[in-house]
Motif scaffolding. Structure first.
Motif, PDB file in Angstrom:
ATOM      1  N   ARG A 260       0.873  -1.166   0.000  1.00  0.00           N
ATOM      2  CA  ARG A 260       0.000   0.000   0.000  1.00  0.00           C
ATOM      3  C   ARG A 260       0.911   1.217   0.000  1.00  0.00           C
ATOM      4  O   ARG A 260       1.635   1.456   0.968  1.00  0.00           O
ATOM      5  CB  ARG A 260      -0.870   0.005   1.259  1.00  0.00           C
ATOM      6  CG  ARG A 260      -1.766   1.218   1.323  1.00  0.00           C
ATOM      7  CD  ARG A 260      -2.615   1.191   2.570  1.00  0.00           C
ATOM      8  NE  ARG A 260      -3.574   2.289   2.553  1.00  0.00           N
ATOM      9  CZ  ARG A 260      -4.566   2.402   3.411  1.00  0.00           C
ATOM     10  NH1 ARG A 260      -4.724   1.487   4.342  1.00  0.00           N
ATOM     11  NH2 ARG A 260      -5.397   3.417   3.343  1.00  0.00           N
TER      12      ARG A 260
ATOM     13  N   LYS B 255     -23.817  -9.153   1.702  1.00  0.00           N
ATOM     14  CA  LYS B 255     -22.613  -9.915   1.956  1.00  0.00           C
ATOM     15  C   LYS B 255     -21.475  -9.049   1.409  1.00  0.00           C
ATOM     16  O   LYS B 255     -21.673  -8.357   0.407  1.00  0.00           O
ATOM     17  CB  LYS B 255     -22.711 -11.190   1.121  1.00  0.00           C
ATOM     18  CG  LYS B 255     -21.988 -12.375   1.648  1.00  0.00           C
ATOM     19  CD  LYS B 255     -22.283 -13.558   0.732  1.00  0.00           C
ATOM     20  CE  LYS B 255     -21.867 -14.830   1.430  1.00  0.00           C
ATOM     21  NZ  LYS B 255     -22.020 -15.988   0.583  1.00  0.00           N
ATOM     22  N   VAL B 256     -20.309  -9.070   2.047  1.00  0.00           N
ATOM     23  CA  VAL B 256     -19.234  -8.183   1.600  1.00  0.00           C
ATOM     24  C   VAL B 256     -18.010  -8.984   1.148  1.00  0.00           C
ATOM     25  O   VAL B 256     -17.519  -9.851   1.876  1.00  0.00           O
ATOM     26  CB  VAL B 256     -18.822  -7.204   2.724  1.00  0.00           C
ATOM     27  CG1 VAL B 256     -17.620  -6.369   2.303  1.00  0.00           C
ATOM     28  CG2 VAL B 256     -19.987  -6.299   3.100  1.00  0.00           C
TER      29      VAL B 256
ATOM     30  N   ASP C 109      -3.911  -4.023   1.837  1.00  0.00           N
ATOM     31  CA  ASP C 109      -3.541  -3.804   3.234  1.00  0.00           C
ATOM     32  C   ASP C 109      -4.442  -4.655   4.126  1.00  0.00           C
ATOM     33  O   ASP C 109      -5.622  -4.366   4.286  1.00  0.00           O
ATOM     34  CB  ASP C 109      -3.711  -2.314   3.557  1.00  0.00           C
ATOM     35  CG  ASP C 109      -3.347  -1.989   4.997  1.00  0.00           C
ATOM     36  OD1 ASP C 109      -3.023  -2.932   5.756  1.00  0.00           O
ATOM     37  OD2 ASP C 109      -3.373  -0.802   5.358  1.00  0.00           O
ATOM     38  N   PRO C 110      -3.883  -5.713   4.735  1.00  0.00           N
ATOM     39  CA  PRO C 110      -4.723  -6.593   5.559  1.00  0.00           C
ATOM     40  C   PRO C 110      -5.428  -5.838   6.680  1.00  0.00           C
ATOM     41  O   PRO C 110      -6.518  -6.227   7.097  1.00  0.00           O
ATOM     42  CB  PRO C 110      -3.735  -7.610   6.141  1.00  0.00           C
ATOM     43  CG  PRO C 110      -2.443  -7.406   5.443  1.00  0.00           C
ATOM     44  CD  PRO C 110      -2.471  -6.103   4.725  1.00  0.00           C
ATOM     45  N   ALA C 111      -4.818  -4.758   7.153  1.00  0.00           N
ATOM     46  CA  ALA C 111      -5.410  -4.021   8.270  1.00  0.00           C
ATOM     47  C   ALA C 111      -6.685  -3.307   7.866  1.00  0.00           C
ATOM     48  O   ALA C 111      -7.465  -2.893   8.717  1.00  0.00           O
ATOM     49  CB  ALA C 111      -4.409  -3.017   8.840  1.00  0.00           C
ATOM     50  N   GLU C 112      -6.927  -3.131   6.565  1.00  0.00           N
ATOM     51  CA  GLU C 112      -8.171  -2.492   6.132  1.00  0.00           C
ATOM     52  C   GLU C 112      -9.350  -3.449   6.219  1.00  0.00           C
ATOM     53  O   GLU C 112     -10.495  -3.030   6.291  1.00  0.00           O
ATOM     54  CB  GLU C 112      -8.046  -1.973   4.693  1.00  0.00           C
ATOM     55  CG  GLU C 112      -7.266  -0.676   4.579  1.00  0.00           C
ATOM     56  CD  GLU C 112      -7.789   0.418   5.493  1.00  0.00           C
ATOM     57  OE1 GLU C 112      -9.008   0.485   5.733  1.00  0.00           O
ATOM     58  OE2 GLU C 112      -6.963   1.188   6.000  1.00  0.00           O
ATOM     59  N   ILE C 113      -9.047  -4.735   6.162  1.00  0.00           N
ATOM     60  CA  ILE C 113     -10.132  -5.711   6.119  1.00  0.00           C
ATOM     61  C   ILE C 113     -10.690  -5.923   7.518  1.00  0.00           C
ATOM     62  O   ILE C 113      -9.957  -6.256   8.448  1.00  0.00           O
ATOM     63  CB  ILE C 113      -9.648  -7.017   5.448  1.00  0.00           C
ATOM     64  CG1 ILE C 113      -9.454  -6.716   3.959  1.00  0.00           C
ATOM     65  CG2 ILE C 113     -10.636  -8.147   5.682  1.00  0.00           C
ATOM     66  CD1 ILE C 113      -8.786  -7.769   3.166  1.00  0.00           C
ATOM     67  N   GLY C 114     -11.980  -5.667   7.648  1.00  0.00           N
ATOM     68  CA  GLY C 114     -12.614  -5.777   8.954  1.00  0.00           C
ATOM     69  C   GLY C 114     -12.369  -4.589   9.858  1.00  0.00           C
ATOM     70  O   GLY C 114     -12.796  -4.589  11.001  1.00  0.00           O
ATOM     71  N   LYS C 115     -11.681  -3.546   9.362  1.00  0.00           N
ATOM     72  CA  LYS C 115     -11.395  -2.389  10.223  1.00  0.00           C
ATOM     73  C   LYS C 115     -12.675  -1.631  10.545  1.00  0.00           C
ATOM     74  O   LYS C 115     -12.884  -1.218  11.663  1.00  0.00           O
ATOM     75  CB  LYS C 115     -10.387  -1.462   9.538  1.00  0.00           C
ATOM     76  CG  LYS C 115      -9.905  -0.321  10.423  1.00  0.00           C
ATOM     77  CD  LYS C 115      -8.919   0.582   9.723  1.00  0.00           C
ATOM     78  CE  LYS C 115      -9.645   1.617   8.873  1.00  0.00           C
ATOM     79  NZ  LYS C 115      -8.727   2.578   8.245  1.00  0.00           N
ATOM     80  N   VAL C 116     -13.500  -1.456   9.519  1.00  0.00           N
ATOM     81  CA  VAL C 116     -14.707  -0.644   9.695  1.00  0.00           C
ATOM     82  C   VAL C 116     -15.971  -1.496   9.592  1.00  0.00           C
ATOM     83  O   VAL C 116     -16.855  -1.398  10.425  1.00  0.00           O
ATOM     84  CB  VAL C 116     -14.740   0.491   8.655  1.00  0.00           C
ATOM     85  CG1 VAL C 116     -16.026   1.296   8.796  1.00  0.00           C
ATOM     86  CG2 VAL C 116     -13.536   1.404   8.808  1.00  0.00           C
ATOM     87  N   VAL C 117     -16.056  -2.307   8.566  1.00  0.00           N
ATOM     88  CA  VAL C 117     -17.236  -3.154   8.420  1.00  0.00           C
ATOM     89  C   VAL C 117     -16.828  -4.613   8.443  1.00  0.00           C
ATOM     90  O   VAL C 117     -15.681  -4.967   8.128  1.00  0.00           O
ATOM     91  CB  VAL C 117     -18.015  -2.869   7.106  1.00  0.00           C
ATOM     92  CG1 VAL C 117     -18.431  -1.428   7.014  1.00  0.00           C
ATOM     93  CG2 VAL C 117     -17.234  -3.295   5.903  1.00  0.00           C
ATOM     94  N   HIS C 118     -17.787  -5.409   8.784  1.00  0.00           N
ATOM     95  CA  HIS C 118     -17.575  -6.842   8.759  1.00  0.00           C
ATOM     96  C   HIS C 118     -17.400  -7.297   7.317  1.00  0.00           C
ATOM     97  O   HIS C 118     -18.020  -6.770   6.416  1.00  0.00           O
ATOM     98  CB  HIS C 118     -18.799  -7.524   9.380  1.00  0.00           C
ATOM     99  CG  HIS C 118     -18.820  -8.981   9.146  1.00  0.00           C
ATOM    100  ND1 HIS C 118     -18.006  -9.833   9.839  1.00  0.00           N
ATOM    101  CD2 HIS C 118     -19.514  -9.726   8.257  1.00  0.00           C
ATOM    102  CE1 HIS C 118     -18.214 -11.061   9.404  1.00  0.00           C
ATOM    103  NE2 HIS C 118     -19.125 -11.028   8.443  1.00  0.00           N
TER     104      HIS C 118
END
Lengths: 596, 171
Positions: free
Chosen positions: A153, A300-301, A307-316
């Motif tokens: 990133r 469903k998302v 960036d792995p840290a973006e995944i699940g940071k805000v939404v499931h």
């Protein structure tokens, strides 16, 4: 082996990185570097008027080219003046390398003249930073800085260079420069996990109401072809974020424009009602999601991000895929089957007809009209930069870009004053392109001094000031949410922008009537040596619509009060399709299975 | 379904991070926690058998989502080599405490007995104080401190937890 000074080594490293421009401002702590620069004529130094400008220029250059932008400033105030620019790049994941001078290593920590802790200050707003302690470390650190800035990133990297480090002399062989270094603790993932990609393809197959939500990551990884192909093959419509503009040609029938706070009503309706949200290089910013528990609440998302840290940071997220967007989409396209346009497509097209993006075509010079005209006169080909405010949102709504890296704006940080210096960086990179900075009267004045830089380097940037003599976006919020208590948003007292332009040696024009917009733009575009400032005097009271109030859900979306009348007057040439035309478009998709 | 998931139950986690032994790494890690609003219960740092690499042991509290973000954000730091999140009983955890407790002559033998039960060592004896060294899991140290409280704890210093996986597994 020859003896090199630290400053010479630094410049040789920059040369080997292919650096064309350094945006900078000299000072005591970087004097050895500026002295060495005197002999390095293949790197062009652009002397700015304020260090913030240097950072935005490097940033604009990076956004337009995809290369790493570089700026060079002195210690203390030089470094602190960069902060806004670095934070801007960090929030939008832009690769820049900022070189700051520092006091001698023996003086560090003693509150020496022009000393600040650049590392400490920049830590939260850089991807990484370095304090050089020894001349020997310069090649490794510079190589790592560029590598970190442009890979994974992307993001800004700061290198702090004490005076004695750049003065130091050592034996060095430039052929030993470690380009593309190996950093054991830094290994970005590019390839997506195959099982997850198969799962995503299956979810796409099963979805009844899918939507693609595409962000800046798709632009950064150069995935326009993949996004478009995925959309065409599956007939899934595409909404982009502000940073994702250009990830699909916005003139493409599958484009729904921008979503979120000032996104199109139809994009927001589509996201609100979808059963599968395919997030591609987008980070669920709060300007996009609004009220989180209401955002895409039936969906469903699938989330694709490097960036792995973006995944699940805000939404499931149901199907996470970590990897480079382009690479992952190429993999995904191997599994995704063609899919006809459905009732869902028809529904979205109906929303498009019911809630179009419109403004009154009454011969008045509305801000939207000016932007529409800029789009028309430049044939949608200009590289557009913006400041921050109402004009930025109107530009995002009405300048329909064709390609990635064509719309350059400060998304995450919302930095007023970004547009003009960024345009300078863009125009230097692309001397033959038309570069238009759509700015506000407030935003323009934040970095107005860089006009001098544009004049000195004979850059024909066009600055279109959407002048409503007001801090328009703040004014809009005060009108809508603060009981029309207009506290400190009046900008009646501004310089005469025409005279200001002339005093800098640029060309100034003022346009107050709708019929003069096109001629002024044509004249501006004919200039090839001088910047042109056009002061478009527009009404003060106009607001950006649609609007979803901050932190609210789409149910609170505000549309124009006059939408009903305006809808009747929507013209069918170009910008809006009639419903019949939309159905025609749909039919085409049904009849001709998308290419394999 | 999108949107934020229900906050789960809070757990205490012990996270170890192997990091490059560079100046400023601690500031990066601590800053990351502060900036993102994560609470650290303890943080212990020292160099490993490889002088290039340091080991940080972080005890943090939060639900699964918070802990997942902590781990991911730590991994994102350029100088972080590896992050391991130990859940209960998969790691041995130890902490060292120094406790300076009031030790009047009438209480001395009692305190010594208690220290012995806890395998503590008296490492300094003053006219009116004992300085006791104790290692063990945080619970054991908490329990001992509770027992000493009635005598009057004058000062206490704890290192924070360090942890290592059981068996052949390494971080």
């Amino acid at each position: 082996m020859a003896k090199w000074s630290g400053a010479q080594i630094l410049l040789e490293c920059l040369r080997q990185e292919g650096v064309e421009f350094i945006f900078g401002y000299p000072g005591g702590a970087v004097l050895p570097i500026y002295d060495a620069l005197y002999d390095y004529r293949d790197i062009k130094h652009i002397l700015v008027r304020h260090e913030q400008g240097a950072a935005h220029m490097a940033d604009g250059y990076a956004r337009a080219t995809g290369k790493v932008g570089v700026c060079l400033v002195t210690s203390g105030p030089g470094a602190t003046n960069l902060i806004t620019g670095i934070a801007t790049a960090q929030m939008d994941s832009i690769p820049i390398v900022t070189l700051t001078g520092q006091v001698r290593t023996t003086n560090i920590g003693k509150d020496a003249f022009q000393e600040t802790d650049a590392i400490g200050i920049s830590m939260p707003i850089t991807k990484h930073n370095y304090l050089l302690k020894r001349t020997e470390d310069i090649p490794r650190v510079i190589a790592e800085a560029f590598y970190i800035a442009r890979t994974g990133r992307p993001g800004p990297v700061l290198v702090d260079i004490p005076l004695d480090v750049s003065l130091g002399k050592i034996e060095w062989d430039p052929s030993q420069y470690p380009k593309d270094p190996d950093i054991p603790s830094y290994r970005p993932t590019y390839k997506g996990h195959e099982m997850q990609i198969r799962k995503a393809a299956q979810a796409i197959k099963e979805a009844k109401r899918p939507v693609l939500y595409v962000g800046g990551g798709a632009v950064q990884s150069g995935a326009q072809a993949e996004v478009t192909e995925l959309s065409e093959r599956t007939n899934i419509l595409v909404t982009t974020t502000l940073m994702g503009k250009g990830a699909i040609d916005e003139n493409h029938p599958n484009s729904l424009g921008m979503l979120g706070m000032h996104g199109t009503a139809y994009a927001n309706h589509a996201v609100h009602n979808c059963d599968l949200l395919i997030a591609v290089g987008a980070r669920f910013d709060d300007r996009v999601t609004g009220k989180l528990d209401q955002f895409a609440k039936y969906a469903k998302v699938i989330h694709i991000d490097i960036d792995p840290a973006e995944i699940g940071k805000v939404v499931h997220c149901d199907i996470p895929i970590v990897g480079d967007v382009k690479t992952v989409l190429q993999e995904l396209l191997k599994y995704v089957e063609p899919r006809p346009a459905t009732e869902w497509n028809r529904q979205i097209m109906e929303w498009k007809r019911l809630f179009p993006l419109v403004y009154p075509k009454d011969g008045q010079m509305h801000a939207e009209y000016v932007i529409d005209e800029i789009w028309r006169v430049t044939e949608g080909n200009a590289i557009v930069t913006t400041g921050v405010g109402q004009h930025q949102m109107w530009a995002a709504q009405y300048y329909k870009v064709k390609r990635p890296r064509q719309f350059i704006t400060s998304g995450g940080l919302g930095t007023m004053g970004f547009g003009m210096p960024a345009a300078i960086g863009v125009q230097l990179a692309f001397p033959n392109e038309t570069v238009v900075c759509i700015d506000g009267d407030g935003s323009f004045q934040m970095t107005v001094q860089e006009l001098m830089t544009a004049v000195v380097y004979e850059l024909p940037i066009i600055v279109a000031i959407i002048n409503n003599r007001s801090l328009g976006m703040v004014r809009q919020w005060q009108e809508l949410f603060w009981s029309e208590r207009y506290s400190e948003v009046d900008l009646q007292a501004s310089p005469d922008f025409v005279k200001l332009a002339e005093s800098y040696g640029a060309i100034g024009m003022r346009v107050t009537r709708a019929e003069d917009v096109e001629p002024a733009l044509r004249e501006a575009m004919s200039q090839r040596k001088k910047p042109v400032i056009i002061d478009f005097v527009v009404p003060t009271e106009e607001n950006v619509y649609p609007m979803i109030p901050s932190g609210q859900s789409i149910e609170q979306m505000m549309l124009r009060k006059d939408l009903e009348q305006l809808r009747a007057s929507v013209d069918t040439d170009g910008e809006q399709w009639s419903f019949a035309e939309q159905e025609e478009i749909l039919k085409q998709f049904v009849e001709q299975p998308a290419r394999q | 379904m999108a949107g934020i998931t229900e906050n789960g139950r809070e757990h205490q986690h012990t996270i170890t991070a192997l990091v490059q032994n560079h100046p400023g790494v601690l500031a990066r890690v601590a800053g990351l926690f502060a900036r993102r609003g994560f609470n650290i219960e303890s943080l212990a740092v020292s160099v490993t058998e490889n002088p290039e690499i340091s080991r940080m042991t972080i005890v943090a509290r939060g639900d699964d989502r918070v802990l997942e973000q902590i781990t991911k954000q730590l991994n994102k730091l350029i100088e972080v080599i590896r992050v391991v999140d130990y859940v209960e009983h998969t790691a041995v955890e130890r902490e060292l405490a120094l406790i300076k407790v009031n030790a009047e002559p009438k209480d001395r033998s009692e305190i010594l007995q208690l220290a012995e039960v806890f395998r503590g060592r008296v490492i300094d004896v003053g006219e009116k104080t004992f300085l006791i060294e104790l290692t063990g899991g945080p619970d054991k140290i908490d329990a001992f401190a509770r027992l000493m409280a009635p005598y009057g704890i004058r000062e206490m210093a704890r290192t924070g937890v360090i942890a290592m996986a059981r068996g052949t597994k390494t971080a």
